[in-house]
Design a protein around this motif. Sequence first.
Motif, mmCIF file in Angstrom:
data_model
loop_
_atom_site.group_PDB
_atom_site.id
_atom_site.type_symbol
_atom_site.label_atom_id
_atom_site.label_comp_id
_atom_site.label_asym_id
_atom_site.label_seq_id
_atom_site.Cartn_x
_atom_site.Cartn_y
_atom_site.Cartn_z
ATOM 1 N N PRO A 218 0.797 -1.215 0.000
ATOM 2 C CA PRO A 218 0.000 0.000 0.000
ATOM 3 C C PRO A 218 0.833 1.270 0.000
ATOM 4 C CG PRO A 218 0.185 -0.762 2.225
ATOM 5 C CD PRO A 218 0.951 -1.744 1.378
ATOM 6 N N ILE A 219 2.181 1.148 0.064
ATOM 7 C CA ILE A 219 3.045 2.330 0.128
ATOM 8 C C ILE A 219 4.399 1.995 -0.474
ATOM 9 C CG2 ILE A 219 3.771 1.803 2.505
ATOM 10 C CD1 ILE A 219 3.847 4.886 2.978
ATOM 11 N N ARG A 220 4.893 2.904 -1.298
ATOM 12 C CA ARG A 220 6.178 2.694 -1.969
ATOM 13 C C ARG A 220 6.946 4.008 -2.046
ATOM 14 N NH1 ARG A 220 6.280 1.575 -8.124
ATOM 15 N NH2 ARG A 220 8.322 2.516 -7.794
ATOM 16 N N LEU A 221 8.226 3.895 -2.314
ATOM 17 C CA LEU A 221 9.098 5.054 -2.446
ATOM 18 C C LEU A 221 9.173 5.478 -3.912
ATOM 19 C CD1 LEU A 221 11.263 6.910 -1.025
ATOM 20 C CD2 LEU A 221 12.950 5.177 -1.700
ATOM 21 N N VAL A 222 9.154 6.791 -4.158
ATOM 22 C CA VAL A 222 9.340 7.339 -5.498
ATOM 23 C C VAL A 222 10.412 8.417 -5.411
ATOM 24 C CG1 VAL A 222 8.274 8.496 -7.458
ATOM 25 C CG2 VAL A 222 6.934 6.867 -6.104
ATOM 26 N N VAL A 223 11.525 8.206 -6.114
ATOM 27 C CA VAL A 223 12.623 9.175 -6.158
ATOM 28 C C VAL A 223 12.864 9.475 -7.640
ATOM 29 C CG1 VAL A 223 14.941 9.735 -5.323
ATOM 30 C CG2 VAL A 223 13.593 7.982 -4.151
ATOM 31 N N PRO A 224 12.235 10.508 -8.184
ATOM 32 C CA PRO A 224 12.124 10.625 -9.637
ATOM 33 C C PRO A 224 13.419 10.869 -10.398
ATOM 34 C CG PRO A 224 11.273 12.595 -8.561
ATOM 35 C CD PRO A 224 11.514 11.582 -7.479
ATOM 36 N N TRP A 225 14.486 11.290 -9.732
ATOM 37 C CA TRP A 225 15.738 11.507 -10.454
ATOM 38 C C TRP A 225 16.641 10.259 -10.442
ATOM 39 C CZ3 TRP A 225 14.911 13.487 -5.525
ATOM 40 C CH2 TRP A 225 15.856 13.202 -4.544
ATOM 41 N N LYS A 226 16.164 9.179 -9.848
ATOM 42 C CA LYS A 226 16.934 7.951 -9.784
ATOM 43 C C LYS A 226 16.260 6.855 -10.607
ATOM 44 C CE LYS A 226 18.868 8.854 -5.190
ATOM 45 N NZ LYS A 226 20.299 8.764 -5.511
ATOM 46 N N TYR A 227 17.049 5.841 -10.975
ATOM 47 C CA TYR A 227 16.477 4.714 -11.698
ATOM 48 C C TYR A 227 15.399 4.033 -10.852
ATOM 49 C CZ TYR A 227 20.265 5.226 -15.083
ATOM 50 O OH TYR A 227 21.127 5.709 -16.052
ATOM 51 N N GLY A 228 14.451 3.426 -11.529
ATOM 52 C CA GLY A 228 13.267 2.918 -10.869
ATOM 53 C C GLY A 228 13.510 1.893 -9.784
ATOM 54 N N PHE A 229 14.618 1.141 -9.852
ATOM 55 C CA PHE A 229 14.814 0.094 -8.841
ATOM 56 C C PHE A 229 15.056 0.659 -7.447
ATOM 57 C CE2 PHE A 229 19.202 0.656 -10.485
ATOM 58 C CZ PHE A 229 19.956 0.699 -9.320
ATOM 59 N N LYS A 230 15.342 1.971 -7.356
ATOM 60 C CA LYS A 230 15.443 2.588 -6.033
ATOM 61 C C LYS A 230 14.079 2.717 -5.360
ATOM 62 C CE LYS A 230 18.738 4.189 -4.360
ATOM 63 N NZ LYS A 230 19.795 3.612 -3.490
ATOM 64 N N GLY A 231 13.014 2.630 -6.163
ATOM 65 C CA GLY A 231 11.668 2.840 -5.632
ATOM 66 C C GLY A 231 11.104 1.599 -4.979
ATOM 67 N N ILE A 232 11.597 1.270 -3.809
ATOM 68 C CA ILE A 232 11.182 0.063 -3.094
ATOM 69 C C ILE A 232 9.678 0.066 -2.858
ATOM 70 C CG2 ILE A 232 11.782 1.150 -0.892
ATOM 71 C CD1 ILE A 232 12.508 -1.644 0.168
ATOM 72 N N LYS A 233 9.066 -1.084 -3.038
ATOM 73 C CA LYS A 233 7.613 -1.223 -2.946
ATOM 74 C C LYS A 233 7.214 -1.952 -1.659
ATOM 75 C CE LYS A 233 7.441 -1.672 -8.009
ATOM 76 N NZ LYS A 233 8.899 -1.796 -8.277
ATOM 77 N N SER A 234 5.942 -1.800 -1.311
ATOM 78 C CA SER A 234 5.356 -2.505 -0.155
ATOM 79 C C SER A 234 6.265 -2.391 1.070
ATOM 80 C CB SER A 234 5.095 -3.977 -0.508
ATOM 81 O OG SER A 234 4.238 -4.089 -1.622
ATOM 82 N N ILE A 235 6.526 -1.152 1.480
ATOM 83 C CA ILE A 235 7.456 -0.866 2.569
ATOM 84 C C ILE A 235 6.840 -1.229 3.927
ATOM 85 C CG2 ILE A 235 8.720 0.961 3.762
ATOM 86 C CD1 ILE A 235 8.733 2.474 1.063
#
Length: 316
Positions: A218-235
């Motif tokens: 229900p919650i994930r990280l979005v860091v738009p200047w970094k490659y997508g794999f930094k956006g860890i999901k289901s934290i």
Amino acid sequence: MSVFRYPLPLGSEITPRRLFLSRRAVMAGTAGLAALGAEGARASTAQGVPETQRCWPAVEKPTPKQDVLNYNNFYEFGTDKSDPAELSGSFKPRPWSVQVDGLVDHPQTWDIDALVKQFGQQERLYRMRCVEAWSMVIPWSGFELAALLRAASPQQAARYVAFTSVVRPSEMPGQAGGLFSLKWPYVEGLRLDEAMHPLTFLATGVYGEDLPAQSGAPIRLVVPWKYGFKGIKSITRITLTDKKPPTSWNQMAPEEYGFYANVNPEVDHPRWSQASEQIIGEGSVFRTARKPTQMFNGYAEQVAGLYKNMNLRKEF
């Protein structure tokens, strides 16, 4: 106090689709709001969010919803792009809690719904660039990670923020192991100054609705200047620490996936160029649509100062 202006993707670089009106915007009666201009100075009472922070003007056209929801990297469900949507039907995003601990004065565990209620919801249209050299433009809803960290009161010794994802092999078949399996749980990390940057976002929704399982519910990280794999999901856990935390893809292949993962067209992946990217949702069966990759994914004006004294070829 100066107002931070979030950059918006140009209309010419956003995947065409029919005008999308979010359910939230319709319910709030905001269809008549003027699009957020370059000045972004006016304030709106819609959803209690200043217009300068909404960053999702109605005239913008994100990547088609069906592509955003059906073209995913979420190895917990499988390695094919279609696996997350096809194999996540058993995943349960409620009940859910997020623990914030480590070098903080006020450690706490939040219920996900209490978290959303406390920190509210903003809407932001962000570019997303995958290390595999494809890209989307996605309308997220959520809140700044900095707000959550400030509530926990980082201690002076804190230098990094570590993130941990959920482990549920009974609901996430990709965690059962196999040839291309990562080590679970999925872990990621940011420097504290990166985590506190106004662009760094905790997303709880997409397209005006709650995140579906394949998008990191229900919650994930979005860091738009970094490659997508930094956006860890289901934290499930966020930990402040004085040591650089391990990150899943860096552990798997350190020569290919660095800790920083900043979008940089001048530093190729060992197996392919990063100079351009495929635009998901455009092109045809016979010809893919591509565009040049921008430094920091187009957010250089906002974030380049974080890396002023770094060698971005060595610290990739």
